[in-house]
Structures are given as structure tokens and as C-alpha cells.
Design a protein around this motif. Structure first.
Motif, short mmCIF file in Angstrom:
data_model
loop_
_atom_site.label_atom_id
_atom_site.label_comp_id
_atom_site.label_asym_id
_atom_site.label_seq_id
_atom_site.Cartn_x
_atom_site.Cartn_y
_atom_site.Cartn_z
N SER A 201 45.18 50.41 36.39
CA SER A 201 45.14 49.67 37.66
C SER A 201 46.26 50.11 38.61
O SER A 201 46.15 49.92 39.82
CB SER A 201 45.26 48.16 37.39
N ASP A 206 42.92 49.18 42.97
CA ASP A 206 41.76 48.61 43.64
C ASP A 206 42.23 47.37 44.38
O ASP A 206 42.99 46.57 43.85
CB ASP A 206 40.67 48.25 42.63
N THR A 210 43.82 44.02 41.40
CA THR A 210 45.17 44.61 41.40
C THR A 210 45.83 44.47 40.03
O THR A 210 45.41 43.68 39.19
CB THR A 210 46.04 43.90 42.45
N SER A 211 46.90 45.23 39.84
CA SER A 211 47.65 45.14 38.58
C SER A 211 48.29 43.76 38.43
O SER A 211 48.43 43.26 37.32
CB SER A 211 48.72 46.23 38.53
N TRP A 255 37.79 52.98 35.78
CA TRP A 255 38.82 53.20 34.76
C TRP A 255 38.22 53.55 33.39
O TRP A 255 38.87 53.41 32.37
CB TRP A 255 39.69 51.96 34.63
#
Length: 357
Positions: A201, A206, A210-211, A255
Motif C-alpha cells: 500500500s 491508492d 491508504t496504508s 497488489w
């Protein structure tokens, strides 16, 4: 390869593997000489063609062209009673022996340090302390096997108490310990997957997934992961499908590559567990003089012997220690000679003093 999320499943699979292929006992013997040098001998049963795979396997053994390697065969005959008479069977026990002399233990230790850095290999650190005390010379040899568990970021101590861990080394099939080690393995697998997900991430961000959002969902993701039929998640595509369903986002499909990589990594780590547990291990140390202290399970004269299984090497250092004492006979003779010389000098001095002038 199917990823199992239960330690007993892993070990039962190992038991099946052993029943099919046989269990090898890898024997290591280190002889310590009075001058501090040592000789290392590694013995592995089986055909010579398999010796390379053993020496470069999970229990790393840095054997190269500088070692003397011999292949021996011991033939035994067994007579059994069968219908209509007796039957004699021949059994050839093949052994592969590697041997090398080192000027000092530190030289052997450096050989392990040089080639044993792989995270999925057992690493060894040896050391020798020699103390000269005139009448005696004391030797202390230690050999430490560093933890080779493939999940170092998930400490087993968070799940098992000290006494439970000691019991597991003896009997890994205890029900209560089985449940706790299963919890550990779930957590260990998940931490690997989650770390890979966060990295993905961050490297391929994205806007909607998000992370930060992923980190915040860690606990709920772990709960969902345990509820899912995780034994059927065998590759990156299946893992990505699970994650897409959990986050309700197709962004996860970007991913797939990293998720596939982490699943392959987990499969490799599972294979390492298989290999390490499929053999048994014996380590012997032959000391100069008389052994007076050791944590070995068996002492045979001046030989200390440790026997252990692969599960002993997953989580923490395994330290083997032995101490011995050599009586310096020459020091006794020298001391005796000096005392006699001193006594003779004293007698001579007394006699001279008593002689009339």
C-alpha cells in the motif's frame, strides 16, 4: 504447497514425511585438544549422492574441499524365521563422514559465520576458554545454536511461559501447549502477510485504500482472517480475493504481485520447518582431561552428548556447555623438584652454620 495454519498439522505432516523417507540422525562431534585446537566430525547416514543436500540444508554445515570426506558402508545380516525355514537379509548402512582439524576453535567459528548467514539456516557459534592455573589447566567449551525460526518478529514468549516452553521441547503434543502454539502460528503467519500488505500500500498507493486505513484495520482483519477458511488460501490470487472482499475494494488487485510473493515466502518457510523437523540431531564434545561440569544430558567418560529435535531450534539460543580439568603432571614434578631443592638448600645451610669455624 498448501499453507497450514496449525503447528500440529505441520508436525504431523513431518511425521508422515519421516515414515515415508526415514529419519536421519545427523551427528556432530568436536574433539578439543590440550593445545586449544579442535577436530570437527560430521556424520550423516545415506547415499553419498545425498550428502551435498544434507550439508547445505537447514542445519547448515560449512563443508568444502578442505574437509576430508569419506563414505563408509557397514553390512549387517539379520536372520528371521519364515514359513518353511529361515530367511537371511542383508542390510547396508551407508555413512558419509566429513572431518577437519582447526588450529583453534575460533577458526571453526569463523567458518560458520562466513557461510551461515541465510535466515533459513541454523547458525552455530562456538567458543573455547582455556585457563592455566599451574597444577591444572581448565577448559570451557560452549556451542550455541542460534534460533532459526522463520518468524522472528513474533516471540513465542508472548504465548508460552518459560516452564511451558521447556515442556514443549520434551513433548510437543501436549494439548494445552498445542492450543497456544497454534495461536502463535496464526499470529506469526498474519504478521508476515500484514507487513507485506502495508508495504504494497505504500509502494503502490491508492487514494481510497491508504496504508493508514490498512494499519487501522489490523485487528479486524486478523479476526476475519482467522474466521476464513485460511487453509484454502494457497497463492497470491486467493489472498488478494480475500482482501478485496474484506475491504470491499478492487484496488487490492493491484497488489497481487506482492501478495503472491509473500505466499511463496510462507511456503518456503513451511518447507524449512518440514526439513528441520524431519531429522534428529546429536552433538558430542570430547574434552581433554576430566569433565566436572556440563549441561549435557549424557556424559560418557570425557565425552558430553546432547540429543535434540528440530523444534528446539526455532525460538531461542540453545547453549551447550562443558567444562573439564587437566592435571599438569609436569607442574607437580617441577614443584616437587623445587621443594626438594629448597629443602636441600635449607639443610645445607643449617649444616654449614653448625660447623666450627
Amino acid at each position: 504447497m498448501k499453507i497450514h495454519f496449525k503447528l500440529t498439522v505441520l508436525l504431523s505432516a513431518v511425521a508422515v514425511l519421516i515414515s515415508l523417507t526415514g529419519c536421519k540422525e545427523i551427528t556432530t562431534t568436536t574433539k578439543i585438544f590440550p593445545d586449544g585446537s579442535c577436530e570437527r566430525t560430521i556424520e550423516v547416514p545415506g547415499d553419498s549422492a545425498a550428502v551435498d543436500s544434507v550439508f547445505t540444508g537447514p542445519f547448515f554445515m560449512p563443508v568444502d574441499s578442505t574437509w576430508l570426506i569419506t563414505h563408509k558402508k557397514d553390512t549387517t545380516w539379520k536372520t528371521t524365521g519364515v514359513k518353511g525355514g529361515k530367511k537371511t537379509e542383508r542390510n547396508d548402512n551407508k555413512r558419509n563422514i566429513a572431518q577437519k582439524r582447526f588450529r583453534k576453535v575460533a577458526d571453526m567459528n569463523r567458518l560458520y559465520e562466513k557461510q551461515g548467514k541465510d535466515a533459513l539456516q541454523v547458525r552455530v557459534q562456538a567458543g573455547l576458554v582455556r585457563k592455566f592455573r599451574w597444577f591444572n589447566t581448565f577448559y570451557e567449551y560452549t556451542e550455541t545454536i542460534k534460533p532459526a525460526g522463520p518468524y522472528p518478529n513474533t516471540p513465542i514468549q508472548d504465548f508460552l511461559k518459560r516452564e511451558e516452553l521447556d515442556m514443549y521441547y520434551i513433548d510437543e503434543d501436549t494439548l494445552d501447549l498445542d492450543e497456544k502454539t497454534e495461536q502463535w502460528l496464526w499470529k506469526a503467519y498474519f504478521e508476515e502477510l500484514f507487513a507485506a500488505l502495508v508495504r504494497a500500500s505504500e509502494t503502490m498507493p491508492d487514494q481510497k485504500l491508504t496504508s493508514e486505513l490498512i494499519r487501522a484495520s489490523k485487528d479486524s482483519l486478523f479476526a476475519a482472517f482467522k474466521r476464513a477458511d485460511s487453509d484454502n488460501i494457497e497463492n497470491g490470487a486467493e489472498l488478494t480475493a480475500f482482501l478485496a472482499k474484506f475491504y470491499r475494494s478492487r484496488a487490492v488487485t493491484r497488489w497481487k504481485g506482492p501478495m503472491d510473493d509473500v505466499m511463496k515466502s510462507l511456503a518456503k518457510k513451511q518447507e524449512f520447518v518440514f526439513d528441520l523437523n524431519s531429522d534428529s540431531y546429536e552433538n558430542s564434545v570430547i574434552m581433554p582431561g576430566l569433565i566436572y561440569d556440563t549441561n549435557a544430558s549424557t556424559v560418557e567418560g570425557n565425552r558430553a552428548v546432547w540429543k535434540y529435535k528440530g523444534n528446539r531450534l526455532f525460538w531461542e539460543d540453545y547453549v551447550m556447555r562443558v567444562e573439564s580439568r587437566v592435571v599438569n603432571g609436569w607442574a607437580i614434578w617441577v614443584t616437587g623438584g623445587l621443594l626438594l631443592a629448597a629443602l636441600a638448600g635449607l639443610v645445607l645451610t643449617t649444616v654449614l652454620r653448625k660447623r666450627p669455624a
